[in-house]
Motif scaffolding. Structure first.
Motif, PDB file in Angstrom:
ATOM      1  N   ARG A 174       0.834  -1.208   0.000  1.00 45.41           N
ATOM      2  CA  ARG A 174       0.000   0.000   0.000  1.00 45.41           C
ATOM      3  C   ARG A 174       0.866   1.254   0.000  1.00 45.41           C
ATOM      4  NH1 ARG A 174      -3.106  -3.061   3.615  1.00 45.41           N
ATOM      5  NH2 ARG A 174      -2.251  -1.984   5.434  1.00 45.41           N
ATOM      6  N   GLU A 175       2.031   1.177   0.635  1.00 45.31           N
ATOM      7  CA  GLU A 175       2.914   2.335   0.707  1.00 45.31           C
ATOM      8  C   GLU A 175       3.761   2.519  -0.551  1.00 45.31           C
ATOM      9  OE1 GLU A 175       5.119   2.947   4.359  1.00 45.31           O
ATOM     10  OE2 GLU A 175       3.843   1.488   5.382  1.00 45.31           O
ATOM     11  N   THR A 176       4.071   1.414  -1.245  1.00 41.19           N
ATOM     12  CA  THR A 176       5.039   1.496  -2.346  1.00 41.19           C
ATOM     13  C   THR A 176       4.526   1.000  -3.690  1.00 41.19           C
ATOM     14  OG1 THR A 176       5.940  -0.731  -1.953  1.00 41.19           O
ATOM     15  CG2 THR A 176       6.905   1.094  -0.687  1.00 41.19           C
ATOM     16  N   GLY A 177       3.530   0.112  -3.684  1.00 41.61           N
ATOM     17  CA  GLY A 177       3.040  -0.469  -4.935  1.00 41.61           C
ATOM     18  C   GLY A 177       4.022  -1.391  -5.613  1.00 41.61           C
ATOM     19  N   ALA A 178       4.982  -1.950  -4.856  1.00 40.76           N
ATOM     20  CA  ALA A 178       6.052  -2.739  -5.483  1.00 40.76           C
ATOM     21  C   ALA A 178       6.349  -4.043  -4.760  1.00 40.76           C
ATOM     22  CB  ALA A 178       7.335  -1.898  -5.543  1.00 40.76           C
ATOM     23  N   VAL A 179       5.381  -4.561  -4.013  1.00 40.69           N
ATOM     24  CA  VAL A 179       5.666  -5.676  -3.117  1.00 40.69           C
ATOM     25  C   VAL A 179       4.704  -6.840  -3.365  1.00 40.69           C
ATOM     26  CG1 VAL A 179       6.094  -6.314  -0.711  1.00 40.69           C
ATOM     27  CG2 VAL A 179       6.312  -3.932  -1.411  1.00 40.69           C
ATOM     28  N   HIS A 180       5.256  -8.051  -3.341  1.00 39.76           N
ATOM     29  CA  HIS A 180       4.437  -9.254  -3.428  1.00 39.76           C
ATOM     30  C   HIS A 180       4.025  -9.713  -2.038  1.00 39.76           C
ATOM     31  CE1 HIS A 180       4.617 -10.008  -7.673  1.00 39.76           C
ATOM     32  NE2 HIS A 180       5.933  -9.944  -7.692  1.00 39.76           N
ATOM     33  N   ALA A 181       2.967 -10.513  -1.993  1.00 41.22           N
ATOM     34  CA  ALA A 181       2.505 -11.079  -0.727  1.00 41.22           C
ATOM     35  C   ALA A 181       2.140 -12.538  -0.915  1.00 41.22           C
ATOM     36  CB  ALA A 181       1.292 -10.312  -0.195  1.00 41.22           C
ATOM     37  N   ALA A 182       2.303 -13.290   0.171  1.00 38.21           N
ATOM     38  CA  ALA A 182       1.825 -14.675   0.243  1.00 38.21           C
ATOM     39  C   ALA A 182       1.050 -14.813   1.541  1.00 38.21           C
ATOM     40  CB  ALA A 182       3.000 -15.655   0.217  1.00 38.21           C
ATOM     41  N   ALA A 193      -2.182 -15.751   8.226  1.00 41.84           N
ATOM     42  CA  ALA A 193      -0.846 -15.149   8.178  1.00 41.84           C
ATOM     43  C   ALA A 193      -0.596 -14.593   6.785  1.00 41.84           C
ATOM     44  CB  ALA A 193       0.232 -16.175   8.530  1.00 41.84           C
ATOM     45  N   VAL A 194       0.085 -13.455   6.713  1.00 49.56           N
ATOM     46  CA  VAL A 194       0.501 -12.843   5.451  1.00 49.56           C
ATOM     47  C   VAL A 194       1.933 -12.352   5.613  1.00 49.56           C
ATOM     48  CG1 VAL A 194       0.103 -10.990   3.777  1.00 49.56           C
ATOM     49  CG2 VAL A 194      -1.849 -12.111   4.870  1.00 49.56           C
ATOM     50  N   ARG A 195       2.744 -12.567   4.602  1.00 45.65           N
ATOM     51  CA  ARG A 195       4.100 -12.036   4.590  1.00 45.65           C
ATOM     52  C   ARG A 195       4.339 -11.349   3.256  1.00 45.65           C
ATOM     53  NH1 ARG A 195       3.439 -12.721   9.108  1.00 45.65           N
ATOM     54  NH2 ARG A 195       4.779 -13.660  10.716  1.00 45.65           N
ATOM     55  N   GLU A 196       5.157 -10.277   3.289  1.00 45.63           N
ATOM     56  CA  GLU A 196       5.446  -9.490   2.085  1.00 45.63           C
ATOM     57  C   GLU A 196       6.941  -9.473   1.794  1.00 45.63           C
ATOM     58  OE1 GLU A 196       2.895  -5.704   1.415  1.00 45.63           O
ATOM     59  OE2 GLU A 196       3.243  -5.808   3.584  1.00 45.63           O
ATOM     60  N   ASP A 197       7.263  -9.296   0.514  1.00 43.24           N
ATOM     61  CA  ASP A 197       8.659  -9.129   0.104  1.00 43.24           C
ATOM     62  C   ASP A 197       8.676  -8.619  -1.329  1.00 43.24           C
ATOM     63  OD1 ASP A 197      11.549 -10.174   1.237  1.00 43.24           O
ATOM     64  OD2 ASP A 197      11.506 -10.134  -0.945  1.00 43.24           O
ATOM     65  N   VAL A 198       9.785  -7.991  -1.693  1.00 44.70           N
ATOM     66  CA  VAL A 198       9.945  -7.540  -3.074  1.00 44.70           C
ATOM     67  C   VAL A 198       9.991  -8.727  -4.031  1.00 44.70           C
ATOM     68  CG1 VAL A 198      12.475  -7.475  -3.013  1.00 44.70           C
ATOM     69  CG2 VAL A 198      11.225  -5.905  -4.525  1.00 44.70           C
ATOM     70  N   GLY A 199      10.389  -9.895  -3.542  1.00 41.79           N
ATOM     71  CA  GLY A 199      10.417 -11.120  -4.344  1.00 41.79           C
ATOM     72  C   GLY A 199       9.281 -12.047  -3.963  1.00 41.79           C
ATOM     73  N   ARG A 200       8.573 -12.562  -4.954  1.00 37.40           N
ATOM     74  CA  ARG A 200       7.408 -13.411  -4.656  1.00 37.40           C
ATOM     75  C   ARG A 200       7.814 -14.680  -3.918  1.00 37.40           C
ATOM     76  NH1 ARG A 200       8.923 -13.870  -9.870  1.00 37.40           N
ATOM     77  NH2 ARG A 200       9.252 -15.980 -10.679  1.00 37.40           N
ATOM     78  N   HIS A 201       8.940 -15.273  -4.300  1.00 40.29           N
ATOM     79  CA  HIS A 201       9.383 -16.504  -3.647  1.00 40.29           C
ATOM     80  C   HIS A 201       9.877 -16.228  -2.239  1.00 40.29           C
ATOM     81  CE1 HIS A 201      13.507 -15.183  -4.545  1.00 40.29           C
ATOM     82  NE2 HIS A 201      12.966 -14.765  -5.680  1.00 40.29           N
ATOM     83  N   ALA A 203       8.577 -13.894  -0.283  1.00 40.99           N
ATOM     84  CA  ALA A 203       7.343 -13.755   0.497  1.00 40.99           C
ATOM     85  C   ALA A 203       6.808 -15.123   0.891  1.00 40.99           C
ATOM     86  CB  ALA A 203       6.299 -12.990  -0.309  1.00 40.99           C
ATOM     87  N   LEU A 204       6.869 -16.091  -0.028  1.00 41.61           N
ATOM     88  CA  LEU A 204       6.387 -17.434   0.274  1.00 41.61           C
ATOM     89  C   LEU A 204       7.280 -18.114   1.302  1.00 41.61           C
ATOM     90  CD1 LEU A 204       4.370 -19.664  -0.171  1.00 41.61           C
ATOM     91  CD2 LEU A 204       5.599 -20.321  -2.252  1.00 41.61           C
ATOM     92  N   ASP A 205       8.595 -17.955   1.181  1.00 41.13           N
ATOM     93  CA  ASP A 205       9.495 -18.517   2.198  1.00 41.13           C
ATOM     94  C   ASP A 205       9.207 -17.923   3.570  1.00 41.13           C
ATOM     95  OD1 ASP A 205      11.025 -20.473   0.937  1.00 41.13           O
ATOM     96  OD2 ASP A 205      12.485 -19.034   0.162  1.00 41.13           O
TER      97      ASP A 205
END
Length: 288
Positions: A174-182, A193-201, A203-205
């Motif tokens: 929401r702050e950056t528009g550049a992040v994946h979530a799992a 549970a939800v986790r975010e990261d610039v990389g989709r994999h 976020a899943l890890d």
């Protein structure tokens, strides 16, 4: 070559690493906004992306470009999804060090796990968009897994409900528009549970690690992701024992073939009230 055109070697330390890392995963940077004919200087929020090294017993195994948040979850989930350990109890994160060139996560393993790890060492760079980077053989990149044993079957409404709820857990996006979530959902579609990261994999890890560290049974629910579903995403899902992954975007051919082999449901294009099942259709409940 004159002085005006002389090539200057870039700094070995990217500007983003010249300041302390934000524990919130985002930072403000100067920017120029163009609106019509006007130009305005202001600060913009961007996502942090830095090299994160995974160091096992003092030996650097892999470096991933990632967002430096939830790093204990990341270390645990990466170790599980890569088959380095079989449970979260087998590893200990002893330190998270902020260094000049990024972050290093120091991890201790049992002797037998460390010996096996040294036989498959991969200390190459993995980009934020690459979940299987750093492997040095086809066999390692396509490491086989046993089929997922879960008996769970997921109702279509639960898949739609979980995907609709995913954005509520995406603070950094929401702050950056550049992040994946799992996100991980119960069979009824409730996100736990939800986790975010610039990389989709990544976020899943992080999600897999969070589930393991909190004692949530991965066989009793499913994953929703804000990305495409490529091979490494279904591989990590299967390695964690999760029976289904639902993606907002498309799958790949390798993902679909592997998912069939390990009995992981692949649901894609979950949007606008519809979705498409690409693999293991028995994982999705059909109407009576």
């Amino acid at each position: 070559m004159d002085q005006a055109t002389a090539w200057v070697a870039p700094s070995p330390v990217p500007p983003a690493l010249s300041r302390p890392l934000s524990r919130e995963g985002v930072r403000l940077v100067p920017a120029t906004v163009c609106t019509g004919t006007a130009m305005a200087e202001r600060e913009e929020t961007v996502i942090d992306e830095v090299p994160v090294g995974l160091v096992y017993a003092g030996d650097l195994f892999s470096v991933m470009l990632a967002t430096p948040t939830d790093l204990e979850d990341f270390a645990t989930g990466f170790s599980l999804s890569e088959g380095i350990v079989g449970s979260a109890e087998e590893l200990t994160v002893t330190a998270i060090d902020e260094v000049t060139d990024g972050v290093r996560i120091r991890i201790e393993l049992p002797v037998e796990r460390l010996a096996a790890l040294l036989r498959r060492k991969r200390n190459l760079m993995g980009g934020s968009g690459c979940g299987r980077c750093g492997t040095d053989s086809f066999a390692e990149a396509l490491r086989p897994l046993d089929p997922v044993r879960s008996t769970a079957r997921i109702a279509p409404d639960a898949i739609r409900r979980a995907m609709a709820a995913l954005p509520s857990g995406q603070r950094m996006n929401r702050e950056t528009g550049a992040v994946h979530a799992a996100g991980f959902a119960r069979p009824n579609g409730q996100l736990v549970a939800v986790r975010e990261d610039v990389g989709r994999h990544n976020a899943l890890d992080k999600l897999i690690g969070a589930l393991a560290r909190s004692g949530v049974d991965p066989a009793g629910g499913f994953v929703v992701v804000s990305s495409r579903c490529s091979f490494e995403m279904v591989h990590k899902t299967a390695a964690a024992g999760i029976p289904l992954i639902a993606a907002i975007s498309a799958p790949t051919s390798l993902c679909v073939g592997f998912a069939e082999a390990v009995d992981v449901g692949v649901v894609a294009y979950v949007r606008d009230g519809r979705f498409t099942v690409y693999a293991a259709p028995s994982r999705v409940l059909t109407s009576a």
